[in-house]
Enzyme design. Structure first.
Site, short mmCIF file in Angstrom:
data_model
loop_
_atom_site.label_atom_id
_atom_site.label_comp_id
_atom_site.label_asym_id
_atom_site.label_seq_id
_atom_site.Cartn_x
_atom_site.Cartn_y
_atom_site.Cartn_z
N TYR A 1 -3.48 -18.55 27.04
CA TYR A 1 -3.87 -18.60 28.47
C TYR A 1 -3.47 -17.36 29.24
O TYR A 1 -2.42 -16.78 29.00
CB TYR A 1 -3.15 -19.77 29.16
CG TYR A 1 -3.39 -21.14 28.61
CD1 TYR A 1 -4.60 -21.79 28.78
CD2 TYR A 1 -2.36 -21.82 27.97
CE1 TYR A 1 -4.78 -23.08 28.31
CE2 TYR A 1 -2.54 -23.12 27.49
CZ TYR A 1 -3.75 -23.74 27.65
OH TYR A 1 -3.93 -25.01 27.19
N GLY B 1 -11.45 -34.74 23.58
CA GLY B 1 -10.85 -35.82 24.38
C GLY B 1 -11.43 -35.85 25.80
O GLY B 1 -11.67 -36.93 26.36
N ASP B 2 -11.66 -34.68 26.36
CA ASP B 2 -12.21 -34.62 27.73
C ASP B 2 -13.62 -35.23 27.76
O ASP B 2 -13.98 -35.95 28.69
CB ASP B 2 -12.32 -33.16 28.21
CG ASP B 2 -11.02 -32.40 28.08
OD1 ASP B 2 -9.95 -33.03 28.17
OD2 ASP B 2 -11.08 -31.18 27.87
N ASP C 1 -10.00 -28.74 31.26
CA ASP C 1 -10.08 -30.16 30.88
C ASP C 1 -10.84 -31.03 31.88
O ASP C 1 -11.75 -31.78 31.51
CB ASP C 1 -8.68 -30.72 30.58
CG ASP C 1 -7.82 -30.88 31.82
OD1 ASP C 1 -7.97 -30.09 32.78
OD2 ASP C 1 -6.98 -31.80 31.84
N ASN D 1 -2.89 -35.73 29.75
CA ASN D 1 -3.12 -34.43 29.11
C ASN D 1 -1.91 -33.47 29.21
O ASN D 1 -1.88 -32.59 30.07
CB ASN D 1 -4.36 -33.80 29.76
CG ASN D 1 -5.24 -33.12 28.73
OD1 ASN D 1 -4.89 -33.04 27.55
ND2 ASN D 1 -6.38 -32.63 29.17
O1 LIG Z 1 -5.70 -26.38 28.14
C1 LIG Z 1 -6.24 -26.33 29.24
O2 LIG Z 1 -5.61 -26.25 30.30
C2 LIG Z 1 -7.70 -26.37 29.32
O3 LIG Z 1 -8.18 -26.90 30.29
C3 LIG Z 1 -8.49 -25.76 28.22
C4 LIG Z 1 -9.40 -26.68 27.46
O4 LIG Z 1 -10.71 -26.66 27.96
C5 LIG Z 1 -8.91 -28.09 27.41
O5 LIG Z 1 -7.54 -28.11 27.15
C6 LIG Z 1 -9.60 -28.87 26.35
O6 LIG Z 1 -9.08 -30.18 26.40
#
Ligand SMILES: O=C(O)C(=O)C[C@H](O)[C@H](O)CO
Length: 306
Positions: free
Chosen positions: A101, A256-257, A31, A165
């Site tokens: 993830y 959003g980023d 993000d 976020n």
């Molecule tokens: O979810 C996350 O931690 C990320 O950074 C992955 C994505 O690139 C991000 O969420 C998009 O907003």
């Protein structure tokens, strides 16, 4: 005195996107990196630094090389022997994204392991950006180090921008996320929350409730809400800025980023909050039309200037 640079603090992962059959495309995203990517594309004259911690494996080297090729430095961020980057994969339902993830032992979790290096990275920056994901990947002591460094940068004149976020899976529990995010808002000049996140984490019933709650601590609040208008609260005055309807989005990752990157670039260029939000919506609309979190610089610039 604050300088001319822009710094963003957090975790950039390897990104698997665009699955067609068994084939994936690997890129780099996260993000706070996605925001810096857009901000850098749209503020080329400002030195851009991604503040994190990196491993020393070929993928980490590839990541740092990719940043450098695109004019983004890592300042004094630590490179840790034996560490490696995290990874995430994007699953699409239509254009709506969800993430899987592999990031529990990523190098970035050590981004505050050298407090002097962290503070040095935040020197001479016009703007310092971080997010709730940055907070979530750190243990309590590292989070304290981070907030001290941000507080110091702010006292030296840097503008501090923060996107809460919220990623529930990264937090021990809801209460620890709430406490850390509220603490970060206490050192923030521009907050860029997303309404559904704030609804989930704090129970806000409307974007206005989010704007008012954050307005207790922050002078400039932009509440994003997908395809709904963004709500801007500046010193207590509220304005809606309509979003752009995209007929055929392909992947909402990073929207959003990228909005944040567009907004901050416009504010640094001297535009007011409403004009900045209009430009930011155009940037976000361009990003949902590409796979993965990052759109080419030319695409971002064309949207910002259109
Ligand atoms: O979810 C996350 O931690 C990320 O950074 C992955 C994505 O690139 C991000 O969420 C998009 O907003």
């Amino acid at each position: 005195m604050a300088g001319n640079g822009v710094a963003s603090i957090g975790e950039c992962m390897l990104e698997l996107s665009g699955q067609t059959g068994p084939n994936w495309r690997m890129g780099f995203a996260g993000d706070t990196f996605n925001t810096l990517w857009a901000l850098h594309a749209l503020s080329e004259d400002r030195p851009a630094t991604y503040v994190s911690a990196f491993g020393d494996d070929p993928f980490s080297q590839g990541q740092i090389g990719f940043f450098a090729e695109n004019g983004i430095g890592i300042g004094s961020s630590p490179v840790i022997l034996g560490a490696r980057p995290g990874l995430y994969a994007i699953t699409l339902t239509g254009a709506e994204r969800s993430f899987t993830y592999w990031r529990g032992d990523a190098a970035a979790r050590q981004l505050a392991s050298d407090p002097a290096a962290l503070s040095k990275n935040l020197e001479n920056q016009a703007l310092v950006y971080f997010s709730g994901i940055t907070l979530a990947i750190l243990d309590d002591a590292s989070r304290k180090t981070l907030l001290e460094a941000v507080t110091k940068a702010r006292a030296a004149g840097s503008l501090i921008a923060f996107d809460p976020n919220y990623r529930p899976r990264l937090w021990r529990n809801r209460e620890s996320a709430q406490a850390a995010i509220v603490e970060a808002l206490g050192v923030t000049d521009i907050a860029l929350p997303t309404f559904p996140d704030e609804q989930m984490l704090f129970g806000d019933e409307t974007p206005r409730a989010t704007a008012e709650r954050l307005g207790q601590w922050v002078g400039e609040v932009i509440v994003k809400n997908g395809e709904q208008p963004a709500l801007i609260a500046e010193s207590g005055t509220l304005h809606d800025v309509p979003a752009i309807h995209v007929a055929a989005p392909v992947d909402t990752t990073g929207a959003g980023d990228s909005f944040n990157g567009g907004y901050l670039a416009a504010r640094l260029a001297g535009h007011g909050p409403q004009e900045a939000a209009s430009r930011a919506h155009r940037v976000a609309a361009a990003v949902v039309q590409v796979r993965g979190a990052l759109a080419p610089f030319e695409t971002l610039r064309a949207a910002f200037d259109s």
